[in-house]
Design a protein around this motif. Structure first.
Motif, mmCIF file in Angstrom:
data_model
loop_
_atom_site.group_PDB
_atom_site.id
_atom_site.type_symbol
_atom_site.label_atom_id
_atom_site.label_comp_id
_atom_site.label_asym_id
_atom_site.label_seq_id
_atom_site.Cartn_x
_atom_site.Cartn_y
_atom_site.Cartn_z
ATOM 1 N N UNK A 194 0.863 -1.184 0.000
ATOM 2 C CA UNK A 194 0.000 0.000 0.000
ATOM 3 C C UNK A 194 0.896 1.230 0.000
ATOM 4 N N UNK A 195 0.628 2.152 -0.922
ATOM 5 C CA UNK A 195 1.448 3.355 -1.047
ATOM 6 C C UNK A 195 0.610 4.580 -0.698
ATOM 7 N N UNK A 196 1.061 5.281 0.346
ATOM 8 C CA UNK A 196 0.388 6.483 0.823
ATOM 9 C C UNK A 196 1.325 7.666 0.583
ATOM 10 N N UNK A 197 0.816 8.723 -0.077
ATOM 11 C CA UNK A 197 1.634 9.890 -0.390
ATOM 12 C C UNK A 197 0.952 11.153 0.106
ATOM 13 N N UNK A 198 1.795 12.043 0.680
ATOM 14 C CA UNK A 198 1.337 13.367 1.095
ATOM 15 C C UNK A 198 2.166 14.371 0.299
ATOM 16 N N UNK A 199 1.486 15.100 -0.603
ATOM 17 C CA UNK A 199 2.176 16.015 -1.519
ATOM 18 C C UNK A 199 1.705 17.437 -1.269
ATOM 19 N N UNK A 200 2.648 18.382 -1.270
ATOM 20 C CA UNK A 200 2.266 19.795 -1.157
ATOM 21 C C UNK A 200 3.095 20.603 -2.147
ATOM 22 N N UNK A 201 2.598 21.780 -2.507
ATOM 23 C CA UNK A 201 3.290 22.656 -3.452
ATOM 24 C C UNK A 201 3.943 23.834 -2.737
ATOM 25 N N UNK A 202 4.413 23.590 -1.509
ATOM 26 C CA UNK A 202 5.058 24.630 -0.718
ATOM 27 C C UNK A 202 6.497 24.869 -1.134
ATOM 28 N N UNK A 203 7.272 25.564 -0.270
ATOM 29 C CA UNK A 203 8.637 25.952 -0.644
ATOM 30 C C UNK A 203 9.624 24.795 -0.692
ATOM 31 N N UNK A 204 9.284 23.640 -0.137
ATOM 32 C CA UNK A 204 10.190 22.498 -0.198
ATOM 33 C C UNK A 204 11.104 22.408 1.011
ATOM 34 N N UNK A 205 11.717 21.263 1.165
ATOM 35 C CA UNK A 205 12.657 21.011 2.260
ATOM 36 C C UNK A 205 14.063 21.344 1.783
ATOM 37 N N UNK A 206 14.832 22.113 2.560
ATOM 38 C CA UNK A 206 16.198 22.447 2.134
ATOM 39 C C UNK A 206 17.014 21.199 1.838
ATOM 40 N N UNK A 207 17.850 21.286 0.814
ATOM 41 C CA UNK A 207 18.643 20.120 0.405
ATOM 42 C C UNK A 207 19.559 19.644 1.510
ATOM 43 N N UNK A 208 20.123 20.579 2.286
ATOM 44 C CA UNK A 208 21.046 20.150 3.332
ATOM 45 C C UNK A 208 20.339 19.445 4.479
ATOM 46 N N UNK A 209 19.003 19.593 4.574
ATOM 47 C CA UNK A 209 18.242 18.966 5.646
ATOM 48 C C UNK A 209 17.686 17.613 5.216
ATOM 49 N N UNK A 210 17.476 17.415 3.926
ATOM 50 C CA UNK A 210 16.793 16.211 3.443
ATOM 51 C C UNK A 210 17.444 14.904 3.886
ATOM 52 N N UNK A 211 18.803 14.757 3.863
ATOM 53 C CA UNK A 211 19.362 13.457 4.273
ATOM 54 C C UNK A 211 19.003 13.037 5.698
ATOM 55 N N UNK A 212 18.809 14.010 6.614
ATOM 56 C CA UNK A 212 18.509 13.664 8.003
ATOM 57 C C UNK A 212 17.134 14.086 8.435
ATOM 58 N N UNK A 213 16.193 14.204 7.483
ATOM 59 C CA UNK A 213 14.875 14.736 7.824
ATOM 60 C C UNK A 213 14.107 13.794 8.751
ATOM 61 N N UNK A 214 14.403 12.496 8.724
ATOM 62 C CA UNK A 214 13.695 11.543 9.572
ATOM 63 C C UNK A 214 14.451 11.254 10.876
ATOM 64 N N UNK A 215 15.520 11.984 11.117
ATOM 65 C CA UNK A 215 16.238 11.825 12.381
ATOM 66 C C UNK A 215 15.595 12.695 13.451
ATOM 67 N N UNK A 216 15.919 12.391 14.687
ATOM 68 C CA UNK A 216 15.279 13.095 15.798
ATOM 69 C C UNK A 216 15.845 14.503 15.954
ATOM 70 N N UNK A 217 14.950 15.417 16.318
ATOM 71 C CA UNK A 217 15.280 16.821 16.573
ATOM 72 C C UNK A 217 15.839 17.522 15.333
ATOM 73 N N UNK A 218 15.390 17.071 14.140
ATOM 74 C CA UNK A 218 15.747 17.765 12.906
ATOM 75 C C UNK A 218 14.676 18.804 12.623
ATOM 76 N N UNK A 219 15.098 20.073 12.492
ATOM 77 C CA UNK A 219 14.133 21.157 12.276
ATOM 78 C C UNK A 219 14.611 22.026 11.130
ATOM 79 N N UNK A 220 13.664 22.497 10.320
ATOM 80 C CA UNK A 220 14.009 23.352 9.180
ATOM 81 C C UNK A 220 13.019 24.495 9.054
ATOM 82 N N UNK A 221 12.640 25.090 10.210
ATOM 83 C CA UNK A 221 11.637 26.158 10.167
ATOM 84 C C UNK A 221 12.114 27.376 9.406
ATOM 85 N N UNK A 222 13.450 27.571 9.346
ATOM 86 C CA UNK A 222 13.954 28.775 8.715
ATOM 87 C C UNK A 222 13.669 28.809 7.223
ATOM 88 N N UNK A 223 13.340 27.673 6.628
ATOM 89 C CA UNK A 223 13.026 27.673 5.200
ATOM 90 C C UNK A 223 11.554 27.355 4.929
#
Length: 489
Positions: free
Chosen positions: A409-438
């Motif tokens: 089963x494939x569940x997808x959540x898609x949005x057309x917002x500003x996106x996740x910064x590239x430098x944050x993407x590798x650790x986006x599922x790690x604990x205490x990862x925050x990217x509010x500035x972007x």
């Protein structure tokens, strides 16, 4: 020309190298033997030429008989010459007579000589040394030229065919013997190299088993050590060094696992112990806000902040406790869960919490059912939708789609917002990862950075996977869950 394939394994390289070295040695021995035999037989032939002398070419001007031959036998002289002996007489640089001894007698070949043959004969120096000439009707000959008594030049020659036949036979025999030797060496050498490299093969097999172990986290059981061989050999030293390295790696992994267990235990204990005082602080703050008497506005605001932050801290403590339990391998419920129904409920809640966003759904006609914990899967959906709501500006379109892909089963959540910064993407599922500035556009503050970590932990506990693809204007979180039952021991 296409390049020849190169051997890739050490065993193949050693075997090919051994065969190539032996081939070079055999070629050198064979070449030396052929050259030496050819030289030796040619020297013997030159000695025979000296013994023959010029008697046969002298007899040519007398019809094949020497001037002093009075025995009445017109073939008396050629019987004393070996078959194949060649004689020629040159007068004033021209070939006047040429004959060869055949088994049946002397045969005149002056008419068979070509212009090139005559030119070769006239070019032979009368120095008493043997020379090689190639005569068209007779093949190769070793000839010797001497000055005659009448001012002529007398040439006598013997055929090179016996020498060439012996040399060719040696070449054939040497080629066969060396070929068999190379084939036998290739087979025996391959077996010998394979036997010699068995300890190294065992080291490679052990290394392959180690490379397949998940070393990132959890308890790791190292495989048995590679068998050690002669410590004085190169392979033995490699095996011993490899085993020592495995010992150091095993010690490091054991210490790491113990540290992880202590950290998980501390997080679980701390989260459990903090729940009561946090709840108490929040309760007292709410009780103070309900006091009927007059309260200064500054105190009311302070109590309100205390209640809000206590509630936020309580949610963080609950999240940390959930992660600690999932890390410890606590089993989840294993019941049929209708993902379609969960999506409907989660999107409804998201619309209520974020009315300034546009929420859409793409659901299949038939229900999609998986086996798992309904409460935790609802938490996964809620965290993904909250992430899209909190980290995108008002008016952003958020689309939730659900479909089946084979046994998944494939569940997808898609949005057309500003996106996740590239430098944050590798650790986006790690604990205490925050990217509010972007991603954030308001000043309401972000979460603790545990929402996506909980998503990854819960999905992994269900035997699934979660991934992210993001660029400005298109961010998609994809959750894959198995449709069948998956053990979560």
């Amino acid at each position: 020309m296409r390049r020849l394939p190169r051997p890739r394994t050490l065993r193949a390289r050693l075997t090919v190298g051994l065969v190539v070295l032996l081939a070079i040695s055999c070629a050198a021995v064979g070449l030396a033997a052929v050259v030496e035999l050819n030289g030796f037989l040619t020297q013997r032939l030159d000695q025979q030429l000296e013994q023959v002398g010029a008697r046969f070419p002298q007899s040519l001007e007398h019809g094949g008989k020497l001037p002093d031959d009075h025995d009445g036998d017109e073939h008396g002289d050629d019987r004393r010459q070996a078959t194949g002996t060649f004689g020629a007489r040159l007068v004033d640089g021209k070939v006047t007579n040429a004959a060869v001894v055949r088994p049946g007698g002397i045969e005149n070949v002056i008419g068979e000589l070509t212009g090139r043959d005559k030119k070769q004969l006239t070019a032979v120096d009368a120095d008493g040394q043997a020379h090689t000439v190639e005569l068209a009707p007779l093949d190769d000959y070793r000839v010797n030229a001497v000055q005659g008594l009448d001012g002529d030049v007398l040439i006598v020659g013997l055929p090179l065919e016996p020498v060439q036949a012996a040399v060719h036979r040696l070449e054939l025999v040497a080629g066969m013997v060396f070929g068999l030797a190379l084939a036998a060496t290739g087979v025996v050498g391959a077996l010998w190299v394979r036997w010699s490299l068995r300890p190294l093969s065992r080291v490679a097999a052990t290394a392959a088993r180690v490379s397949e172990l998940p070393l990132a986290s959890g308890e790791v059981i190292m495989p048995s050590r590679a068998p050690e061989s002669d410590p004085h050999s190169e392979v033995g030293r490699v095996a011993a060094a490899f085993n020592r390295m495995l010992g150091h790696v095993e010690d490091a992994l054991t210490k790491r696992h113990a540290s992880e267990e202590r950290l998980r235990s501390f997080a679980a204990d701390a989260s459990h112990e903090l729940r009561t005082p946090v709840a108490s602080v929040r309760g007292h703050a709410e009780l103070a806000l309900l006091h009927p008497g007059p309260v200064p506005p500054a105190v009311t605001r302070a109590l309100g902040r205390i209640a809000a932050e206590s509630s936020r801290m309580g949610e963080m403590v609950d999240d940390l406790l959930l992660l600690a339990r999932l890390d410890a391998g606590r089993p989840l419920e294993r019941l049929p869960v209708d993902l379609t129904h969960l999506v409907l409920d989660a999107v409804t809640d998201a619309r209520a919490a974020g009315p300034d966003h546009r929420w859409t759904m793409e659901l299949p006609e038939d229900p999609v059912t998986v086996t798992g914990d309904a409460h935790r899967l609802h938490q996964v959906l809620g965290n993904l939708l909250a992430n899209a709501r909190l980290h995108t500006p008002a008016g952003t379109k958020v689309t939730v789609s659900l479909e089946t892909d084979g046994a998944t089963a494939r569940l997808q959540v898609h949005d057309d917002g500003p996106g996740v910064p590239e430098e944050v993407q590798p650790g986006v599922f790690e604990r205490f990862t925050r990217a509010e500035h972007r991603r954030r556009t308001d000043a309401s503050g972000g979460g603790a950075g545990l929402g996506l970590a909980i998503v990854a932990a819960v999905v992994e506990a269900h035997g699934g996977s979660v991934g992210l693809e993001s660029r400005p204007g298109a961010t998609t979180f994809t959750v894959r869950l198995p449709l069948g039952d998956v053990s979560t021991g």
